[in-house]
Design a protein around this motif. Sequence first.
Motif, PDB file in Angstrom:
ATOM      1  N   LEU A 141       0.821  -1.220   0.000  1.00  0.00           N
ATOM      2  CA  LEU A 141       0.000   0.000   0.000  1.00  0.00           C
ATOM      3  C   LEU A 141       0.850   1.262   0.000  1.00  0.00           C
ATOM      4  N   ARG A 142       1.921   1.264   0.778  1.00  0.00           N
ATOM      5  CA  ARG A 142       2.786   2.443   0.825  1.00  0.00           C
ATOM      6  C   ARG A 142       3.460   2.651  -0.529  1.00  0.00           C
ATOM      7  N   GLY A 143       3.902   1.564  -1.167  1.00  0.00           N
ATOM      8  CA  GLY A 143       4.509   1.691  -2.487  1.00  0.00           C
ATOM      9  C   GLY A 143       3.539   2.235  -3.514  1.00  0.00           C
ATOM     10  N   LEU A 144       2.315   1.728  -3.518  1.00  0.00           N
ATOM     11  CA  LEU A 144       1.298   2.215  -4.445  1.00  0.00           C
ATOM     12  C   LEU A 144       0.996   3.692  -4.194  1.00  0.00           C
ATOM     13  N   ASP A 145       0.875   4.055  -2.907  1.00  0.00           N
ATOM     14  CA  ASP A 145       0.584   5.445  -2.572  1.00  0.00           C
ATOM     15  C   ASP A 145       1.730   6.368  -2.986  1.00  0.00           C
ATOM     16  N   ASP A 146       2.964   5.917  -2.826  1.00  0.00           N
ATOM     17  CA  ASP A 146       4.109   6.728  -3.248  1.00  0.00           C
ATOM     18  C   ASP A 146       4.042   7.011  -4.751  1.00  0.00           C
ATOM     19  N   LEU A 147       3.671   6.006  -5.547  1.00  0.00           N
ATOM     20  CA  LEU A 147       3.574   6.196  -6.992  1.00  0.00           C
ATOM     21  C   LEU A 147       2.452   7.162  -7.356  1.00  0.00           C
ATOM     22  N   VAL A 148       1.353   7.111  -6.606  1.00  0.00           N
ATOM     23  CA  VAL A 148       0.265   8.066  -6.841  1.00  0.00           C
ATOM     24  C   VAL A 148       0.738   9.479  -6.507  1.00  0.00           C
ATOM     25  N   ARG A 149       1.426   9.635  -5.385  1.00  0.00           N
ATOM     26  CA  ARG A 149       1.918  10.960  -5.001  1.00  0.00           C
ATOM     27  C   ARG A 149       2.946  11.497  -5.996  1.00  0.00           C
TER      28      ARG A 149
END
Length: 357
Positions: A141-149
């Motif tokens: 989840l943190r990796g996915l969120d980083d890519l969105v940011r």
Amino acid sequence: MSLTLDSYRLLGRSGLRVSPLALGAATFGTEWGWGAEQEEARKLFDLYVERGGNFIDTANTYTDGSSERLLGAFAREHRESLVLATKYSTLRRPGDPNSGGAHRKSLFASVEASLRQLDTDYIDLLYLHVWDFTTPVDEILRGLDDLVRQGKVLYVAISNAPAWQVSRMQAIADLRGWSPLVALQIEYNLIERAGERDLIPMARELGLGVVPYSPLAGGVLTGKYTRDDLTGTGAVPGVPGESARKSFNLALGTLTERNLAVADAVKEVARELGRSPAQIGLAWTLSNPAVTAPVIGARTPAQLEDNLGALEVDFTASHLARLDEVGAIGLGYPHDLLAGDHMRKVTAGDLKIETRH
């Protein structure tokens, strides 16, 4: 029903508008033994987009990367108006353990490769393709969120994962303010209905739009297979690559007596409504209110034209009931117990309680 490709729907809990049928690009390229060469794939793309379609589905390893490369070339002139969905976690280099999996290294490397192959600056929708049972959910989840940011991915989603893990991830994302999952891609059709037990109800409750793949069960629901095909021998005359496809279905266990009986029922309804079996199979999937957009995987413009006709199918209640019955499955524990008369009696008695969903 009488929909069109430009009868756009919201994808899950997002504001993203997508067509009610997604074009599957796994047929772009022939590396898997079937599919469409570049010129034919371009015709599929153009036909879909000209009709108002905007939702196109691929993955980083489909047809050994040709799917993303061809789609990127075709989409260049239409990029901003399209919703391009791709996936990560399948092995990109045999022998390299970190070239696959759901972990952060695999995620970032796969997205960079997809951006290059798609020739784009961003991915509209990124799925975790296959659950790996090893990567902690907070790392995913943190990796996915980083890519969105970073703006490299706009929305995130998941496919081929246990319902309890998906629901756990959605709860964690909500609690931590990370990007929520907005779509769930699962195999769902009149033959494969296990998603009705937990995955689809979970998706409706947690705001994930259901995007079924293989809505025609690998072609079994089109009526092109017979009992003779259960032996797995012989080519299919006049259909290039179909022998490979048939062997694939046999290996997956999709060609069975039970499944052919379901296909027979689809053909009967198709005759009565003056439609093709493929249109009936797709329209049944679309009739589920939890479904946002089935992914159609045509190999020729004629097949795609036929598939798009599913948007115009109007079922009678009796036709829907017949299709529901022929492919029905037991929901198992605890669903069957909770839906039974005894549990209703001990929890509600004779009270009449209206539910809103």
